[in-house]
Each structure stands twice: as C-alpha cells, then as structure tokens.
Design a protein around this motif. Structure first.
Motif, PDB file in Angstrom:
ATOM      1  N   UNK A   1       8.901  13.071   1.493  1.00 21.76           N
ATOM      2  CA  UNK A   1       9.704  12.665   0.347  1.00 21.76           C
ATOM      3  C   UNK A   1       9.205  13.387  -0.914  1.00 21.76           C
ATOM      4  N   UNK A   2       7.901  13.349  -1.134  1.00 19.44           N
ATOM      5  CA  UNK A   2       7.322  13.945  -2.337  1.00 19.44           C
ATOM      6  C   UNK A   2       7.469  15.466  -2.323  1.00 19.44           C
ATOM      7  N   UNK A   3       7.419  16.050  -1.122  1.00 17.69           N
ATOM      8  CA  UNK A   3       7.505  17.524  -1.010  1.00 17.69           C
ATOM      9  C   UNK A   3       8.866  18.062  -1.466  1.00 17.69           C
ATOM     10  N   UNK A   4       9.870  17.194  -1.514  1.00 17.22           N
ATOM     11  CA  UNK A   4      11.216  17.609  -1.924  1.00 17.22           C
ATOM     12  C   UNK A   4      11.396  17.629  -3.440  1.00 17.22           C
TER      13      UNK A   4
ATOM     14  N   UNK B   1       0.826  -1.212   0.000  1.00 11.75           N
ATOM     15  CA  UNK B   1       0.000   0.000   0.000  1.00 11.75           C
ATOM     16  C   UNK B   1       0.861   1.263   0.000  1.00 11.75           C
ATOM     17  N   UNK B   2       1.938   1.259   0.786  1.00  5.74           N
ATOM     18  CA  UNK B   2       2.821   2.417   0.848  1.00  5.74           C
ATOM     19  C   UNK B   2       3.494   2.704  -0.476  1.00  5.74           C
ATOM     20  N   UNK B   3       3.952   1.632  -1.154  1.00  3.67           N
ATOM     21  CA  UNK B   3       4.624   1.809  -2.445  1.00  3.67           C
ATOM     22  C   UNK B   3       3.665   2.376  -3.480  1.00  3.67           C
ATOM     23  N   UNK B   4       2.428   1.909  -3.496  1.00  4.58           N
ATOM     24  CA  UNK B   4       1.464   2.402  -4.478  1.00  4.58           C
ATOM     25  C   UNK B   4       1.027   3.834  -4.161  1.00  4.58           C
ATOM     26  N   UNK B   5       0.957   4.165  -2.880  1.00  2.00           N
ATOM     27  CA  UNK B   5       0.657   5.553  -2.511  1.00  2.00           C
ATOM     28  C   UNK B   5       1.785   6.484  -2.968  1.00  2.00           C
ATOM     29  N   UNK B   6       3.046   6.079  -2.721  1.00  2.00           N
ATOM     30  CA  UNK B   6       4.189   6.887  -3.145  1.00  2.00           C
ATOM     31  C   UNK B   6       4.187   7.055  -4.661  1.00  2.00           C
ATOM     32  N   UNK B   7       3.947   5.964  -5.363  1.00  2.00           N
ATOM     33  CA  UNK B   7       3.937   6.038  -6.828  1.00  2.00           C
ATOM     34  C   UNK B   7       2.877   7.011  -7.325  1.00  2.00           C
TER      35      UNK B   7
ATOM     36  N   UNK C   1       6.842  -1.541   5.484  1.00  2.00           N
ATOM     37  CA  UNK C   1       5.856  -1.187   6.507  1.00  2.00           C
ATOM     38  C   UNK C   1       6.366  -0.130   7.477  1.00  2.00           C
ATOM     39  N   UNK C   2       7.683   0.145   7.488  1.00  2.00           N
ATOM     40  CA  UNK C   2       8.247   1.151   8.385  1.00  2.00           C
ATOM     41  C   UNK C   2       7.999   2.580   7.902  1.00  2.00           C
ATOM     42  N   UNK C   3       7.756   2.747   6.619  1.00  2.00           N
ATOM     43  CA  UNK C   3       7.574   4.092   6.088  1.00  2.00           C
ATOM     44  C   UNK C   3       6.158   4.592   6.361  1.00  2.00           C
ATOM     45  N   UNK C   4       6.066   5.734   7.010  1.00  2.00           N
ATOM     46  CA  UNK C   4       4.783   6.323   7.362  1.00  2.00           C
ATOM     47  C   UNK C   4       4.285   7.234   6.238  1.00  2.00           C
ATOM     48  N   UNK C   5       3.007   7.568   6.309  1.00  2.00           N
ATOM     49  CA  UNK C   5       2.441   8.499   5.329  1.00  2.00           C
ATOM     50  C   UNK C   5       3.159   9.844   5.409  1.00  2.00           C
TER      51      UNK C   5
END
Length: 438
Positions: A433-436, A359-365, A423-427
């Motif tokens: 990350x994206x804000x950079x 879920x985290x990877x797809x949200x980041x993508x 699973x360690x990476x939070x929203x």
C-alpha cells in the motif's frame, strides 16, 4: 394460472370483494397513470440449473475483489470458516424471532447466549435480542431516552458521530418531535466544555449521544461526562464498534446508560452493505423502556432448564400508538452469526484480533508519515482507524490503489483520507500500500 402462484381466480375475486372493489385495476386506482409501468418486463428466457449457475458465475466475476483499507463503520474482519456452515443449518436459517417458545428452544438458547455476550462486551446489565443495524439501534436509543425523560425532548449529539448514523437519528427524531442539537467538535473530539455549558443552560435534555471510538477512529476521554449528564437527569448514550470493546474501556465503565452500535465487526463479512446486526444494551432500571424483546432462562414444570421470551413490549402488538418503538423483528440469524464467532474466538481471540488491528493501523500510519506526503489530521490517540492529509491528488491516488487491487480508504475532503486496518491486513499488504504513494 401458473402452478406456483398461490391464489386462484376465485381467491382473487373473494379478496377483492372483501375490500370492496371489483378488479385489481380498481384496487390501484389511486396510483397516477403517469407513474404506472405499462411495458413488458425484460425477463430472460427459462434456463436450466446449469445455465443459471453459469450466469451467476459470470455476473460474480464482474466484481473486483479489493484488499480493503477502508472502514467508516464497516470493517473487513476475519470470519472463521465454520461459521457459515453452522449458520446455514435448516433449523437456524431464518431471521425472525420465534413466537412458539415451546418448540424453539434452540433458537431461544442462542439468543440468550448472544445477550450474555453483548452485556459482557459492553459492561452493561441488559441486552435485547438484537436490532436491524447500528444506525437504527442508535436512533432507537434516542427515542428510548426521550421516553424515559417524559417531558424532556432534546438530545445533544456530538459532531464526532458517524454522519450516516446521524442522518438516521435525525430522520427518526423528526417524526417523533425530538429536537437534535449538535455539540461541536474540537481537534477531532467532542468539545466537552461546550457540552457542559449546554447542560448547565438547558433543563429539557433527555440524553447525550457520543461515539467511542469516534467517526475519525479517535479514542475519546469521557471522564466525568456521565456525572455531568446524570446531574441533569439525562441519559448517557454511547455508540461503539463492538469488536473494539474487547480491549477498550466499556460503555458501562464510562457510566453509560445505553450502549448501542453495530456488531458487524464480530466477523460478519462486509457483503455490499448487509445484512448486519445492531446491538442495544442498557442498565437494569431502563429494561422496560427497551424496544424489542429479551430472552430469559427458567425451569419448566419438570425442573429442566428452559428458555422463554421473558420480556416483550406488548405495546408493539396491541397499543402501537403508545409504543416507544414498533420494532417487532430482530436480526436473529446475524445474532447467531456473532454468537458462533465469539464462541470460536473466545475472550483471548477477540483481544488478539483487536490488538492486531491496532498495531497494523499504527504501523501503516508511521509508514505513511515517513513518506513525507502525509500528515495526521488530528493529533489524538486512535485505535485502528485514522485520518491523514495528503499533499497530492487524493482522487488520483485512490484510482492508483484500485488499479493495484486495493481499496484505499474513505475520502473525507479534498486532501483527506480515512484509513482502517484490521487483523486481516498483513505487513506485506501494508508495505505494498505504502509503495504506491507518489
């Protein structure tokens, strides 16, 4: 002589006499003078315990701890705090296989449990007692396939295999006289048409090696592949990050004959490159071609449960030139690590960790694509890792990440980044990350 040196001058002379030389210099006479070190070692002065602790604290402080969005075979998974405390108990703190089984019941027991967990995760019949790491386990599987195929000495390897693993496989194969032939990739996945064409043309294929998910994080569809391979009397070898198998179709379900990979994803910290632990599982008919050893459960002469080294490849000890492999040590301490981890997490915990990573990877993508600066390199289903193209300077972007305390993925090309989420990476971390991105 220093008191902590085990050998006296008379011991040294006796050993030198046994090998037929009269001095240590004569023992090393074949080493060219040009490469001998004749200077003084730069050893510090003796320190107290307090000073040594302070020194290492200062050295450790030089390491920059980054929030990790990288993968490529090594992943930043959660480690339950109790694992290191159990692992460091004195009766466990060794990396070697017990050979005195009658006094090693605890160690044999946890290896037995490790094997049981690996077979359940991979869907295979048999597991050995762990390997050095995932790359060497994969190379051993290639040799195992050739040993099973007797006169067949060609192994087909998908181009979607991790390049690090491929390099080790090629090194092993070179010295074993095994021919490695690459099957091309198309759109980030194995070109199955090319694979089937080569299988139809060749009669000397011992095995076919693929990776699932592959190096780019893509989940490939291997429907029917096992049947095509088995029609040619070859073996199907599948390399996987084992934590992913908590939710993905297992190698056993795909019809694989040998399942290999690294178990680092089962909670072992990244630790600057190791130690990790390779796993190897196979079908029951290949059990005697498997390197290493297998721990089994039986009853002693009093009818009580006992654990034993059920199977060892004796060629490793007394007929080395005939051996499939000369691996004689396993990563037993790391096998214990993942056994404790799996016991604590349980089936549901392993599934939840995998689902959170997905879920985290797809949200980041999705967030990266929404910036307008990124596009997916491959329009394929992925698990917790993916490759994107960036319309700016990748090196400058990664430097900006580092300055913000983030490891921003693995650079694959001039404009490509491979990113992973666990699973360690939070929203909040993903949003930062994206804000950079600029």
């Amino acid at each position: 002589m220093f008191k902590y040196f085990p050998h006296t001058p008379s011991d040294l002379q006796e050993m030198l006499a046994t090998v037929g030389v009269d001095s240590v210099d004569a023992l090393y006479a074949d080493i060219p003078e040009a490469i001998r070190f004749r200077g003084e070692y730069q050893l510090p002065e003796a320190m107290s315990e307090l000073e040594v602790r302070q020194l290492f604290e200062q050295l450790g402080a030089q390491n920059q701890q980054l929030t990790c969005f990288g993968g490529a075979g090594v992943y930043d998974h959660y480690t339950p705090s109790v694992v290191p405390y159990l692992l460091e108990r004195s009766e466990f703190l060794t990396s070697y296989t017990p050979y005195q089984a009658e006094i090693s019941q605890g160690t044999l027991h946890y290896i037995f449990e490790y094997q049981s967990m690996m077979t359940e995760l991979t869907g295979m019949d048999i597991s050995n007692a762990s390997m050095y790491d995932g790359t060497t386990a994969t190379a051993e599987a290639v040799m195992m396939a050739v040993a099973a195929g007797k006169k067949q000495r060609r192994v087909l390897v998908s181009e979607t295999l991790d390049p690090k693993t491929l390099a080790v496989v090629k090194t092993y194969a070179h010295f074993q006289g095994i021919e490695i032939e690459m099957i091309p990739a198309k759109d980030g996945i194995t070109n199955l048409a090319a694979l089937n064409a080569r299988l139809a043309e060749l009669n000397d294929v011992a095995g076919v090696l693929v990776q699932q998910p592959n190096f780019y994080g893509i989940v490939e569809d291997f429907t029917g592949v096992a049947d095509s391979i088995h029609e040619k009397k070859a073996l199907f070898i599948m390399n996987s990050v084992i934590a992913d198998l908590a939710v993905l179709k297992t190698p056993g379900e795909w019809g694989a004959d040998i399942a290999v990979g690294d178990a680092q994803s089962l909670g072992i910290p990244m630790q600057w490159g190791g130690p990790y632990v390779g796993y190897m599982c196979c079908t029951e008919k290949l059990i005697r071609k498997m390197p290493g050893r297998i721990v089994g459960k039986t009853l002693d002469n009093r009818g009580q449960r006992a654990f034993v080294l059920t199977l060892q490849a004796r060629e490793q000890h007394i007929r080395r030139q005939k051996a499939t492999s000369n691996i004689c040590s396993n990563q037993s301490l790391m096998a214990l690590f993942v056994t404790i981890y799996c016991s604590l997490m349980g089936k549901q915990g392993l599934k939840e960790a995998a689902q959170l990573s997905y879920a985290g990877a797809h949200y980041l993508c999705d967030q990266l694509l929404a910036t307008g600066h990124f596009t997916l390199t491959y329009e394929q289903p992925f698990f917790n890792e993916f490759v994107v193209r960036y319309d700016g300077d990748v090196d400058a972007l990664q430097q900006r990440f580092v300055e913000a305390g983030i490891f921003g993925g693995v650079k694959l090309g001039n404009d490509q980044l491979m990113l992973a989420v666990t699973e360690k990476r939070t929203k909040e971390e993903i949003d930062r990350f994206v804000s950079l991105i600029q």
